[in-house]
Motif scaffolding. Sequence first.
Motif, PDB file in Angstrom:
ATOM      1  N   MET A 297       0.831  -1.212   0.000  1.00 52.96           N
ATOM      2  CA  MET A 297       0.000   0.000   0.000  1.00 52.96           C
ATOM      3  C   MET A 297       0.861   1.256   0.000  1.00 52.96           C
ATOM      4  SD  MET A 297      -3.116  -0.913   2.631  1.00 52.96           S
ATOM      5  CE  MET A 297      -3.788   0.742   2.419  1.00 52.96           C
ATOM      6  N   ARG A 298       1.911   1.274   0.811  1.00 53.60           N
ATOM      7  CA  ARG A 298       2.785   2.444   0.914  1.00 53.60           C
ATOM      8  C   ARG A 298       3.915   2.417  -0.115  1.00 53.60           C
ATOM      9  NH1 ARG A 298       1.701   4.459   6.114  1.00 53.60           N
ATOM     10  NH2 ARG A 298      -0.551   4.234   6.326  1.00 53.60           N
ATOM     11  N   ASN A 299       4.034   1.318  -0.854  1.00 58.50           N
ATOM     12  CA  ASN A 299       5.092   1.154  -1.852  1.00 58.50           C
ATOM     13  C   ASN A 299       6.469   1.350  -1.226  1.00 58.50           C
ATOM     14  OD1 ASN A 299       6.060   0.576  -4.426  1.00 58.50           O
ATOM     15  ND2 ASN A 299       6.037   2.721  -5.071  1.00 58.50           N
ATOM     16  N   GLN A 300       6.660   0.766  -0.058  1.00 55.41           N
ATOM     17  CA  GLN A 300       7.923   0.843   0.659  1.00 55.41           C
ATOM     18  C   GLN A 300       8.498  -0.562   0.816  1.00 55.41           C
ATOM     19  OE1 GLN A 300       7.483   2.953   4.303  1.00 55.41           O
ATOM     20  NE2 GLN A 300       6.916   4.893   3.312  1.00 55.41           N
ATOM     21  N   VAL A 301       9.763  -0.711   0.479  1.00 55.74           N
ATOM     22  CA  VAL A 301      10.426  -2.010   0.547  1.00 55.74           C
ATOM     23  C   VAL A 301      10.866  -2.272   1.977  1.00 55.74           C
ATOM     24  CG1 VAL A 301      12.329  -3.408  -0.319  1.00 55.74           C
ATOM     25  CG2 VAL A 301      11.204  -1.755  -1.827  1.00 55.74           C
ATOM     26  N   LEU A 302      10.561  -3.442   2.488  1.00 56.43           N
ATOM     27  CA  LEU A 302      10.989  -3.828   3.827  1.00 56.43           C
ATOM     28  C   LEU A 302      12.398  -4.399   3.780  1.00 56.43           C
ATOM     29  CD1 LEU A 302       7.740  -5.522   5.195  1.00 56.43           C
ATOM     30  CD2 LEU A 302       8.520  -3.173   5.529  1.00 56.43           C
ATOM     31  N   ASP A 303      13.029  -4.422   4.935  1.00 61.42           N
ATOM     32  CA  ASP A 303      14.397  -4.926   5.044  1.00 61.42           C
ATOM     33  C   ASP A 303      14.465  -6.376   4.574  1.00 61.42           C
ATOM     34  OD1 ASP A 303      16.996  -5.413   5.653  1.00 61.42           O
ATOM     35  OD2 ASP A 303      16.763  -5.296   7.831  1.00 61.42           O
ATOM     36  N   GLN A 304      15.449  -6.678   3.727  1.00 62.52           N
ATOM     37  CA  GLN A 304      15.595  -8.033   3.202  1.00 62.52           C
ATOM     38  C   GLN A 304      16.018  -9.013   4.288  1.00 62.52           C
ATOM     39  OE1 GLN A 304      13.891  -7.883   0.315  1.00 62.52           O
ATOM     40  NE2 GLN A 304      15.474  -8.989  -0.801  1.00 62.52           N
ATOM     41  N   GLY A 305      16.617  -8.538   5.357  1.00 62.05           N
ATOM     42  CA  GLY A 305      17.046  -9.419   6.438  1.00 62.05           C
ATOM     43  C   GLY A 305      16.053  -9.506   7.574  1.00 62.05           C
ATOM     44  N   LEU A 306      14.768  -9.215   7.299  1.00 63.34           N
ATOM     45  CA  LEU A 306      13.724  -9.183   8.326  1.00 63.34           C
ATOM     46  C   LEU A 306      12.808 -10.378   8.181  1.00 63.34           C
ATOM     47  CD1 LEU A 306      12.097  -7.621  10.563  1.00 63.34           C
ATOM     48  CD2 LEU A 306      10.857  -6.527   8.669  1.00 63.34           C
ATOM     49  N   ILE A 307      12.495 -11.015   9.302  1.00 61.00           N
ATOM     50  CA  ILE A 307      11.462 -12.057   9.322  1.00 61.00           C
ATOM     51  C   ILE A 307      10.399 -11.649  10.330  1.00 61.00           C
ATOM     52  CG2 ILE A 307      13.009 -13.897   8.614  1.00 61.00           C
ATOM     53  CD1 ILE A 307      11.903 -14.210  12.084  1.00 61.00           C
ATOM     54  N   ILE A 308       9.157 -12.060  10.047  1.00 62.01           N
ATOM     55  CA  ILE A 308       8.006 -11.651  10.856  1.00 62.01           C
ATOM     56  C   ILE A 308       7.106 -12.857  11.061  1.00 62.01           C
ATOM     57  CG2 ILE A 308       6.019 -10.107  11.013  1.00 62.01           C
ATOM     58  CD1 ILE A 308       7.443  -8.199   9.120  1.00 62.01           C
ATOM     59  N   PHE A 309       6.612 -13.033  12.265  1.00 62.82           N
ATOM     60  CA  PHE A 309       5.552 -14.008  12.526  1.00 62.82           C
ATOM     61  C   PHE A 309       4.807 -13.596  13.785  1.00 62.82           C
ATOM     62  CE2 PHE A 309       9.265 -15.837  14.678  1.00 62.82           C
ATOM     63  CZ  PHE A 309       8.756 -16.125  15.940  1.00 62.82           C
ATOM     64  N   GLY A 310       3.563 -14.065  13.911  1.00 62.24           N
ATOM     65  CA  GLY A 310       2.737 -13.752  15.070  1.00 62.24           C
ATOM     66  C   GLY A 310       1.266 -13.830  14.712  1.00 62.24           C
ATOM     67  N   GLU A 311       0.458 -14.194  15.684  1.00 60.39           N
ATOM     68  CA  GLU A 311      -0.993 -14.272  15.499  1.00 60.39           C
ATOM     69  C   GLU A 311      -1.643 -12.980  15.967  1.00 60.39           C
ATOM     70  OE1 GLU A 311      -4.878 -16.841  17.106  1.00 60.39           O
ATOM     71  OE2 GLU A 311      -2.825 -17.475  17.598  1.00 60.39           O
ATOM     72  N   ILE A 312      -2.620 -12.508  15.208  1.00 51.27           N
ATOM     73  CA  ILE A 312      -3.318 -11.264  15.518  1.00 51.27           C
ATOM     74  C   ILE A 312      -4.732 -11.585  15.974  1.00 51.27           C
ATOM     75  CG2 ILE A 312      -4.150  -9.074  14.605  1.00 51.27           C
ATOM     76  CD1 ILE A 312      -1.860  -9.056  12.677  1.00 51.27           C
ATOM     77  N   GLY A 313      -5.127 -11.045  17.130  1.00 56.59           N
ATOM     78  CA  GLY A 313      -6.484 -11.203  17.637  1.00 56.59           C
ATOM     79  C   GLY A 313      -7.389 -10.090  17.157  1.00 56.59           C
ATOM     80  N   LEU A 314      -8.673 -10.236  17.385  1.00 58.81           N
ATOM     81  CA  LEU A 314      -9.638  -9.231  16.941  1.00 58.81           C
ATOM     82  C   LEU A 314      -9.499  -7.927  17.703  1.00 58.81           C
ATOM     83  CD1 LEU A 314     -12.868 -11.386  16.453  1.00 58.81           C
ATOM     84  CD2 LEU A 314     -11.304 -10.529  14.714  1.00 58.81           C
ATOM     85  N   ALA A 315      -8.902  -7.966  18.887  1.00 60.90           N
ATOM     86  CA  ALA A 315      -8.678  -6.744  19.656  1.00 60.90           C
ATOM     87  C   ALA A 315      -7.381  -6.051  19.275  1.00 60.90           C
ATOM     88  CB  ALA A 315      -8.678  -7.063  21.152  1.00 60.90           C
ATOM     89  N   GLY A 316      -6.687  -6.555  18.276  1.00 64.31           N
ATOM     90  CA  GLY A 316      -5.447  -5.952  17.838  1.00 64.31           C
ATOM     91  C   GLY A 316      -4.227  -6.410  18.600  1.00 64.31           C
ATOM     92  N   GLU A 317      -4.369  -7.401  19.473  1.00 63.38           N
ATOM     93  CA  GLU A 317      -3.230  -7.913  20.230  1.00 63.38           C
ATOM     94  C   GLU A 317      -2.438  -8.914  19.405  1.00 63.38           C
ATOM     95  OE1 GLU A 317      -6.418 -10.997  21.114  1.00 63.38           O
ATOM     96  OE2 GLU A 317      -6.274  -8.859  20.619  1.00 63.38           O
ATOM     97  N   ILE A 318      -1.137  -8.999  19.674  1.00 66.64           N
ATOM     98  CA  ILE A 318      -0.251  -9.953  19.014  1.00 66.64           C
ATOM     99  C   ILE A 318      -0.037 -11.121  19.962  1.00 66.64           C
ATOM    100  CG2 ILE A 318       1.938 -10.307  17.838  1.00 66.64           C
ATOM    101  CD1 ILE A 318       0.168  -8.258  16.499  1.00 66.64           C
ATOM    102  N   ARG A 319      -0.537 -12.284  19.605  1.00 67.00           N
ATOM    103  CA  ARG A 319      -0.478 -13.453  20.471  1.00 67.00           C
ATOM    104  C   ARG A 319       0.753 -14.307  20.137  1.00 67.00           C
ATOM    105  NH1 ARG A 319      -5.341 -14.704  23.013  1.00 67.00           N
ATOM    106  NH2 ARG A 319      -7.090 -13.331  22.445  1.00 67.00           N
ATOM    107  N   PRO A 320       1.375 -14.901  21.156  1.00 66.61           N
ATOM    108  CA  PRO A 320       2.522 -15.787  20.894  1.00 66.61           C
ATOM    109  C   PRO A 320       2.083 -17.058  20.188  1.00 66.61           C
ATOM    110  CG  PRO A 320       1.917 -15.848  23.219  1.00 66.61           C
ATOM    111  CD  PRO A 320       1.092 -14.759  22.595  1.00 66.61           C
ATOM    112  N   VAL A 321       3.023 -17.680  19.472  1.00 66.04           N
ATOM    113  CA  VAL A 321       2.763 -18.892  18.708  1.00 66.04           C
ATOM    114  C   VAL A 321       3.666 -19.993  19.237  1.00 66.04           C
ATOM    115  CG1 VAL A 321       2.080 -17.588  16.665  1.00 66.04           C
ATOM    116  CG2 VAL A 321       4.462 -18.271  16.948  1.00 66.04           C
TER     117      VAL A 321
END
Length: 455
Positions: free
Chosen positions: A383-407
């Motif tokens: 959407m922002r047309n911005q490239v993210l860092d190539q050395g970045l990894i992301i994971f996590g579960e998102i709840g309906l309240a906007g919280e990031i839950r551990p996996v």
Amino acid sequence: MAKEKLAYVCTDCGTQHNQWQGQCASCGAWNTLKEFKLSTVKKTTAMAKATGYAGVLENQVKSISEVDLSVVPRILSGMSELDRVLGGGIVPGSVVLIGGDPGIGKSSILLQVMCYLSTRQTVLYVTGEESLQQVAMRAKRMQLPDEHLRLLTETDVESIIAAAHQEQPKVMVVDSIQTMQLAEVGSAAGGVSQVKESAAYLTRYAKQNNIAVFLVGHVTKSGEVAGPRVLEHIVDTVIFLEGQSDSRFRTLRAIKNRFGAVNELGVFAMTEKGMKQITNPSAIFLSRGDEPSAGSVVMVIWEGSRPLLVEIQALVDESLYGSPRRVTVGVDQNRITMLLAVMHRHGGIQASDQDVYVNVVGGVKVTETSADLALLCAILSSMRNQVLDQGLIIFGEIGLAGEIRPVPSGQERIIEAAKHGFKRAIVPLGNVPKGGVPGMEIIGVKTLQQALDVL
């Protein structure tokens, strides 16, 4: 005297009905009831009066403490990826159903396994679709050790059992179950009754003689094994060989396994010499382009007993029509719709007037919720047309309240990413290792807003 009864089985859910009707009462599907014959035996009143029970007790009742818990030795197939999906190897006396699209490689992988096993023990390969010459030509083309492989071309189940009784194999392949038939069942091969009764007949023989049997099953246009769903209840293990027509990579996944986990994944590559194992699938799925692009994020998913690094791509474009499109490949479309609503409510970013396209590179199907945070980050990057860092990894579960839950297995995921050269990780706060990971900057977040601020 034997008396034949008719029953009607739903090909979608396997529910049995006493009479035909247009709609299945269990799953609601239309025109899915198929007729097959049941063979029942009348019990005489004299026998019931004399014994008090019309049957004969063949097996003795035991307490659970008397059950022998000795481990049954498994048969190694020669392919570690297949053994992983099966739970550690082939269990003697088990029945495995392997399904997949035509030409995906079901017969090839089983022929490789049978040729390897034939050098150590007796095996029998039964084909009902091909001639012996065709099977032999494939084995020669793949340069397999086929000197000791026993072949049989037959579609009659009773003749197959007679040949197996004579050969006494340890492992047997039946390719395919849709071509098998029993003379006592009055329908054509591939029908509901023939598939069900043939599979049940072969299963009884496998259990009684401690023979491992592989059944090859075709799939329908909807991706399900052709025939009634009761076929999946008869066998011990159901595995699917999946892959895209324009890719040489194949994934083997178990959806039912009585002798192991059902979430194990095996990765293969189709070559001229058959299926080649991919022992490090993360390196295959991470073959990114030379030029970094917006909308690309690497996530770490957990398949069975190992982490898997997968690239996910998103493309967000202005919708030219009144209703924006949500197109996904490899992830659940409903999950994307829910995550976009969470991003609007708790992140202040609206995509209701944008078309969103999401693709998981490599043909991998992501079923766990640990990919939620990576999905939204990829969408926001596009959407922002911005490239993210190539050395970045992301994971996590998102709840309906906007919280990031551990996996589950968060530390193992981070360690796997560090092995592949990644330097930064955005993960749930509950998954941050106490001692950290050498060479890895780990950022723990609790809410979606915190994750967006980090980006």
